[in-house]
Design a protein around this motif. Structure first.
Motif, mmCIF file in Angstrom:
data_model
loop_
_atom_site.group_PDB
_atom_site.id
_atom_site.type_symbol
_atom_site.label_atom_id
_atom_site.label_comp_id
_atom_site.label_asym_id
_atom_site.label_seq_id
_atom_site.Cartn_x
_atom_site.Cartn_y
_atom_site.Cartn_z
ATOM 1 N N THR A 1 -25.826 -4.082 8.218
ATOM 2 C CA THR A 1 -26.117 -3.825 6.804
ATOM 3 C C THR A 1 -26.373 -5.106 6.018
ATOM 4 O O THR A 1 -26.960 -5.049 4.937
ATOM 5 C CB THR A 1 -24.948 -3.089 6.143
ATOM 6 O OG1 THR A 1 -23.766 -3.905 6.207
ATOM 7 C CG2 THR A 1 -24.685 -1.756 6.830
ATOM 8 N N ALA A 2 -25.908 -6.254 6.514
ATOM 9 C CA ALA A 2 -26.149 -7.555 5.869
ATOM 10 C C ALA A 2 -25.736 -7.556 4.393
ATOM 11 O O ALA A 2 -26.331 -8.260 3.580
ATOM 12 C CB ALA A 2 -27.612 -7.966 6.003
ATOM 13 N N GLU B 1 -30.989 2.892 4.066
ATOM 14 C CA GLU B 1 -32.060 3.111 5.048
ATOM 15 C C GLU B 1 -31.480 3.332 6.446
ATOM 16 O O GLU B 1 -31.996 4.161 7.215
ATOM 17 C CB GLU B 1 -33.014 1.918 5.041
ATOM 18 C CG GLU B 1 -33.837 1.799 3.771
ATOM 19 C CD GLU B 1 -34.653 0.517 3.716
ATOM 20 O OE1 GLU B 1 -34.464 -0.348 4.609
ATOM 21 O OE2 GLU B 1 -35.476 0.374 2.784
ATOM 22 N N ALA B 2 -30.410 2.597 6.770
ATOM 23 C CA ALA B 2 -29.766 2.777 8.079
ATOM 24 C C ALA B 2 -29.166 4.170 8.208
ATOM 25 O O ALA B 2 -29.229 4.793 9.279
ATOM 26 C CB ALA B 2 -28.692 1.717 8.281
ATOM 27 N N VAL B 3 -28.589 4.684 7.124
ATOM 28 C CA VAL B 3 -28.032 6.042 7.151
ATOM 29 C C VAL B 3 -29.136 7.053 7.428
ATOM 30 O O VAL B 3 -28.976 7.965 8.254
ATOM 31 C CB VAL B 3 -27.311 6.361 5.833
ATOM 32 C CG1 VAL B 3 -26.882 7.829 5.802
ATOM 33 C CG2 VAL B 3 -26.102 5.460 5.654
ATOM 34 N N VAL C 1 -21.827 -1.817 -0.574
ATOM 35 C CA VAL C 1 -22.676 -1.314 0.503
ATOM 36 C C VAL C 1 -22.171 0.047 0.970
ATOM 37 O O VAL C 1 -22.950 0.988 1.171
ATOM 38 C CB VAL C 1 -22.706 -2.317 1.672
ATOM 39 C CG1 VAL C 1 -23.550 -1.786 2.817
ATOM 40 C CG2 VAL C 1 -23.234 -3.656 1.201
ATOM 41 N N ALA C 2 -20.867 0.168 1.130
ATOM 42 C CA ALA C 2 -20.282 1.447 1.546
ATOM 43 C C ALA C 2 -20.563 2.528 0.517
ATOM 44 O O ALA C 2 -20.757 3.698 0.866
ATOM 45 C CB ALA C 2 -18.779 1.292 1.751
ATOM 46 N N ALA D 1 -23.104 7.613 -0.620
ATOM 47 C CA ALA D 1 -23.970 8.471 -1.433
ATOM 48 C C ALA D 1 -25.064 9.103 -0.582
ATOM 49 O O ALA D 1 -25.367 10.301 -0.716
ATOM 50 C CB ALA D 1 -24.582 7.659 -2.574
ATOM 51 N N ARG D 2 -25.641 8.287 0.316
ATOM 52 C CA ARG D 2 -26.714 8.825 1.154
ATOM 53 C C ARG D 2 -26.165 9.803 2.187
ATOM 54 O O ARG D 2 -26.773 10.851 2.460
ATOM 55 C CB ARG D 2 -27.434 7.661 1.851
ATOM 56 C CG ARG D 2 -28.760 8.064 2.450
ATOM 57 C CD ARG D 2 -29.758 8.415 1.365
ATOM 58 N NE ARG D 2 -30.934 9.076 1.936
ATOM 59 C CZ ARG D 2 -31.465 10.181 1.461
ATOM 60 N NH1 ARG D 2 -30.952 10.761 0.396
ATOM 61 N NH2 ARG D 2 -32.540 10.712 2.032
#
Length: 370
Positions: A67-68, A76-78, A97-98, A103-104
């Motif tokens: 996730t950087a 986007e990763a999710v 980030v979490a 949310a996604r």
């Protein structure tokens, strides 16, 4: 619950892997060392699960995404992991980030067990799709505030960078300390250079300075400046977010990085499982594992138990959160609805205020527990 077409696929019996998506900060500006420990815990638990027969005969597999420390990249990763068919998400260290990942995941109907992100408002509204292992920020930081008061500190400066996470921390401290006679003085690190912090501490007669900043910078530069200013020889530096937990802190600061109290989420004694896992993690990491590594291990331990009991269907996984009862490395893990918290929450793992011993900077001292 929201569901997607891929959320209720039939259970497979062909021996194909059961996949868990893992969100981990592995590159800058993410906190790489925390990400490395988190991933070590996740991977160690997956190995143990597979050595014990996997998930009803199917191997467990991590699908890792970096996730950087970027909320957009995490979201986007999710999306990608959901399309790949993972049964659930695990991990993440950075709170902002979490929050994006949660949310996604909620929108897609993808179960997410957050390992290490403490922000109280992990989602904007209550969700059944997300659960969390680590304590909420308000819980841990109030314990830290009790430690400050007990140590005689009532004029507390916070060197804070602009961030939802740091702003929430400053607010928690201010709201908790003010009724108890404490004063929180906010120093805007978006406007101040590390060297200018010293003059502000003297001007405000602060007895403690808390680092609500990124690591390694500007945290390291602030510590160096304060430690070398003779006017501030008696001031206590603190880091509630846990920066001194990691070996990089000691490597960068040496003796100047000791005696800086921080929060960690460990009991005074690990469970028998925790003792065994600690040995394995130390071998994997080549150093003492942080509490973040244990959070990673416990995350997979919970998900593996859920997958064995309820299968890989996403909706059934989310429905299982209130029924979880798993022996983790740091105690028995159960999830409940906690006032003010929008996700299923383990309430709570043990909380310590610890520091590095000035006489032996590689040894930790427990100063306060809650």
């Amino acid at each position: 619950m929201n569901t997607s077409p891929s959320s209720s696929g039939a259970e497979r019996t062909d021996g194909s892997p059961v996949q868990i998506g893992a969100l981990v900060p592995l590159s800058r500006p993410g906190w790489i060392e925390a990400g490395r420990h988190l991933l070590a815990g996740l991977e160690s638990a997956v190995r143990d699960v597979n050595d014990a027969g996997g998930i009803t005969g199917r191997p467990l597999e991590l699908v890792v995404r970096d996730t950087a420390a970027d909320p957009r990249k995490a979201a986007e990763a999710v999306d990608e992991l959901a399309c790949l068919g993972v049964a659930a998400l695990a991990g993440e260290y950075h709170s902002v980030v979490a929050r994006a990942a949660a949310a996604r995941a909620d929108a897609l109907g993808l179960p997410f067990l957050c390992s290490s992100a403490v922000l109280d408002a992990l989602t904007e509204h209550p969700t059944y799709w997300v659960a969390r292992l680590c304590p909420a920020q308000s819980h841990g930081w109030r314990i830290y505030a009790d430690f400050l008061l007990g140590a005689g500190h009532s004029r507390i400066a916070v060197a804070a960078q602009p961030s939802v996470y740091w702003a929430a921390g400053a607010r928690i401290l201010r709201d908790y300390l003010a009724p108890r006679g404490g004063t929180v003085i906010e120093l805007d690190m978006g406007a101040l250079a590390p060297t200018a912090v010293c003059d502000e501490l003297v001007r405000h007669r602060a007895t403690a300075l808390l680092l609500l900043t990124g690591h390694p910078e500007p945290a390291v530069s602030i510590v160096n400046s304060v430690r070398r200013d003779q006017r501030l020889a008696e001031i206590m530096i603190g880091a509630p977010a846990g920066q001194p937990e990691f070996a990089e802190w000691a490597a960068l600061l040496g003796d100047e990085g000791s005696a800086i109290p921080f929060l960690r989420y460990l009991p005074e004694r690990l469970s028998p499982l925790g003792v065994r896992v600690e040995t394995a993690l130390r071998e994997r990491l080549g150093e003492a594992p942080s509490f973040v590594a244990f959070e990673g291990y416990d995350t997979v331990a919970v998900l593996a138990d859920v997958l064995r009991s309820h299968g890989a269907d996403r909706a059934r996984i989310a429905e299982s959160w209130p029924h979880v009862a798993v022996e983790g490395t740091r105690g028995r893990i159960r999830f409940s609805r906690t006032p003010g918290i929008s996700v299923w929450q383990w309430a709570w793992t043990s909380v310590q205020v610890a520091d590095r011993d000035p006489a032996e900077p590689h040894r930790f001292r427990i100063l306060h527990t809650g």
